[in-house]
Design a protein around this motif. Structure first.
Motif, PDB file in Angstrom:
ATOM      1  N   ILE A  97       0.865  -1.187   0.000  1.00  0.00           N
ATOM      2  CA  ILE A  97       0.000   0.000   0.000  1.00  0.00           C
ATOM      3  C   ILE A  97       0.897   1.232   0.000  1.00  0.00           C
ATOM      4  N   LYS A  98       0.710   2.095  -1.008  1.00  0.00           N
ATOM      5  CA  LYS A  98       1.563   3.282  -1.157  1.00  0.00           C
ATOM      6  C   LYS A  98       0.890   4.538  -0.606  1.00  0.00           C
ATOM      7  N   PHE A  99      -0.368   4.753  -1.017  1.00  0.00           N
ATOM      8  CA  PHE A  99      -1.050   5.990  -0.665  1.00  0.00           C
ATOM      9  C   PHE A  99      -2.420   5.726  -0.038  1.00  0.00           C
ATOM     10  N   LEU A 100      -2.795   6.632   0.870  1.00  0.00           N
ATOM     11  CA  LEU A 100      -4.131   6.601   1.496  1.00  0.00           C
ATOM     12  C   LEU A 100      -4.710   8.005   1.444  1.00  0.00           C
ATOM     13  N   VAL A 101      -5.990   8.110   1.091  1.00  0.00           N
ATOM     14  CA  VAL A 101      -6.700   9.379   1.284  1.00  0.00           C
ATOM     15  C   VAL A 101      -8.008   9.054   1.992  1.00  0.00           C
ATOM     16  N   ASN A 102      -8.469   9.948   2.858  1.00  0.00           N
ATOM     17  CA  ASN A 102      -9.738   9.765   3.568  1.00  0.00           C
ATOM     18  C   ASN A 102     -10.809  10.638   2.935  1.00  0.00           C
ATOM     19  N   THR A 103     -12.040  10.108   2.863  1.00  0.00           N
ATOM     20  CA  THR A 103     -13.136  10.906   2.314  1.00  0.00           C
ATOM     21  C   THR A 103     -13.580  11.989   3.294  1.00  0.00           C
ATOM     22  N   HIS A 104     -13.345  11.779   4.597  1.00  0.00           N
ATOM     23  CA  HIS A 104     -13.663  12.770   5.634  1.00  0.00           C
ATOM     24  C   HIS A 104     -13.126  12.281   6.979  1.00  0.00           C
ATOM     25  N   PRO A 105     -13.141  13.135   8.013  1.00  0.00           N
ATOM     26  CA  PRO A 105     -12.395  12.805   9.245  1.00  0.00           C
ATOM     27  C   PRO A 105     -13.062  11.837  10.227  1.00  0.00           C
ATOM     28  N   HIS A 106     -14.273  11.361   9.994  1.00  0.00           N
ATOM     29  CA  HIS A 106     -14.942  10.515  10.987  1.00  0.00           C
ATOM     30  C   HIS A 106     -14.157   9.229  11.262  1.00  0.00           C
ATOM     31  N   GLY A 107     -14.243   8.765  12.525  1.00  0.00           N
ATOM     32  CA  GLY A 107     -13.434   7.640  12.998  1.00  0.00           C
ATOM     33  C   GLY A 107     -13.645   6.336  12.252  1.00  0.00           C
ATOM     34  N   ASP A 108     -14.854   6.130  11.701  1.00  0.00           N
ATOM     35  CA  ASP A 108     -15.092   4.882  10.954  1.00  0.00           C
ATOM     36  C   ASP A 108     -14.455   4.925   9.561  1.00  0.00           C
ATOM     37  N   HIS A 109     -13.782   6.050   9.247  1.00  0.00           N
ATOM     38  CA  HIS A 109     -13.068   6.171   7.972  1.00  0.00           C
ATOM     39  C   HIS A 109     -11.577   6.441   8.181  1.00  0.00           C
ATOM     40  N   THR A 110     -11.199   6.883   9.387  1.00  0.00           N
ATOM     41  CA  THR A 110      -9.811   7.308   9.629  1.00  0.00           C
ATOM     42  C   THR A 110      -9.135   6.563  10.779  1.00  0.00           C
ATOM     43  N   GLY A 111      -9.889   5.693  11.485  1.00  0.00           N
ATOM     44  CA  GLY A 111      -9.334   5.021  12.660  1.00  0.00           C
ATOM     45  C   GLY A 111      -8.083   4.209  12.356  1.00  0.00           C
ATOM     46  N   GLY A 112      -7.985   3.696  11.118  1.00  0.00           N
ATOM     47  CA  GLY A 112      -6.834   2.868  10.748  1.00  0.00           C
ATOM     48  C   GLY A 112      -5.654   3.656  10.185  1.00  0.00           C
ATOM     49  N   ASN A 113      -5.797   4.998  10.082  1.00  0.00           N
ATOM     50  CA  ASN A 113      -4.743   5.809   9.457  1.00  0.00           C
ATOM     51  C   ASN A 113      -3.355   5.563  10.043  1.00  0.00           C
TER      52      ASN A 113
END
Ligand SMILES: [Zn+2]
Length: 310
Positions: A97-113
């Protein structure tokens, strides 16, 4: 005897209160250990990975573009699911995995960052994402974006052209969508979904964001919301039309001097309920379904957003 009875009533009351509080916070707690990951192939080298909790879906859907240039991943779901997500990705790709982008800051989308960043993944994000995540209590700062974009950013990799498009305040103040031109997939995050929207940004921002999504899509584009079924461009158009109509109806109620309770009681979503509420229960887990039983939560958000600010 009487004391015992009084005490057990008090204990029951305390229990009932905590149950109400837990319900209001969206309990029951997510059972990560028993969740499974569902993999769907949407194009030759594009997949989605979604957490399944019993019959419902939990956590934001993840988009994965893979190929010889490595993996570009959209959203990271809950941190507790990173191991399961990586195992699910391994079933169709051995690329790093090279790149990650999040659609928005909520924890169910960013918790694994942070977990992904510690594996060497570069996190891309708009400035608002960086600010929001840095301010989030308990957020592991390893997971904030380090490469910042303020206008659409294009990644040419794996034979595709992925365009990350920041949009006006819609579901949050930091929404982005990602269009994969060759795969013809739009990862739209949470500012569009089956059922009524959750407007955490502004109503007009969401209308403009939906307009941008309609512009980005072709007639056959697979539109992947953070939650619920894969949809298409026509669905977004119908959703935007609904939002504009409900906005106009609520502003009319505000003009007539109605307070928020009166506006909810006037039921300005009535004509849309048969379409926007039908079948909703099958798309969401019981935590999410609470707010979709009717349009009330949505009407309140629209009212709060449109009422004259004192
Ligand atoms: Zn969200």
């Amino acid at each position: 005897m009487r004391n015992t009875a009084v005490r057990s009533v008090a204990i029951f009351a305390a229990f009932a209160l905590s149950a109400v509080a837990a319900f209001a916070q969206g309990a029951p707690q997510t059972d990560y250990a028993h969740m499974t990951m569902k993999v769907d192939k949407l194009a030759d080298n594009f997949y989605t990975v979604t957490g399944m909790n019993g019959s419902g879906r939990t956590g934001g859907a993840i988009g994965v573009l893979t190929g010889p240039d490595g993996i570009f991943i959209v959203d990271a779901s809950f941190g507790a699911l990173t191991g399961k997500i990586l195992a699910a990705v391994k079933t169709f790709s051995n690329e790093p995995i090279k790149f990650l982008v999040n659609t928005h800051p909520h924890g169910d989308h960013t918790g694994g960052n942070a977990n992904l960043a510690k594996m060497g993944v570069t996190i891309l994000g708009r400035p608002e994402m960086r600010v929001d995540l840095m301010a989030q209590k308990g957020f592991d700062q390893a997971g904030v974006p380090t490469v910042i974009f303020t206008s659409p950013l294009t990644l040419h990799m794996d034979g595709d052209e992925a365009v990350i498009i920041p949009v006006p305040p819609a579901h949050t103040d930091a929404d982005s969508m990602v269009y994969f031109r060759k795969a013809d997939v739009l990862m739209i995050g949470d500012f569009f979904r089956a059922g009524y929207p959750n407007v955490g940004g502004t109503v007009d921002g969401m209308i403009r964001a939906l307009g941008m999504a309609i512009g980005a899509c072709g007639p056959n584009t697979k539109v992947v919301p953070g939650h619920g079924p894969v949809m298409n461009r026509a669905d977004i158009i119908a959703h935007r039309d609904m939002l504009m109509t409900v906005r106009d109806r609520v502003s009319e109620l505000i003009k007539q001097g109605k307070n928020e309770d009166d506006a909810v009681a006037a039921h300005p979503t009535a004509s849309y309920d048969p379409i926007f509420l039908s079948g909703i229960a099958q798309f969401y887990d019981e935590n999410t379904i609470v707010r979709y039983r009717n349009g009330d939560a949505f009407i309140k958000q629209v009212y709060e957003n449109l009422k004259p600010k004192s």
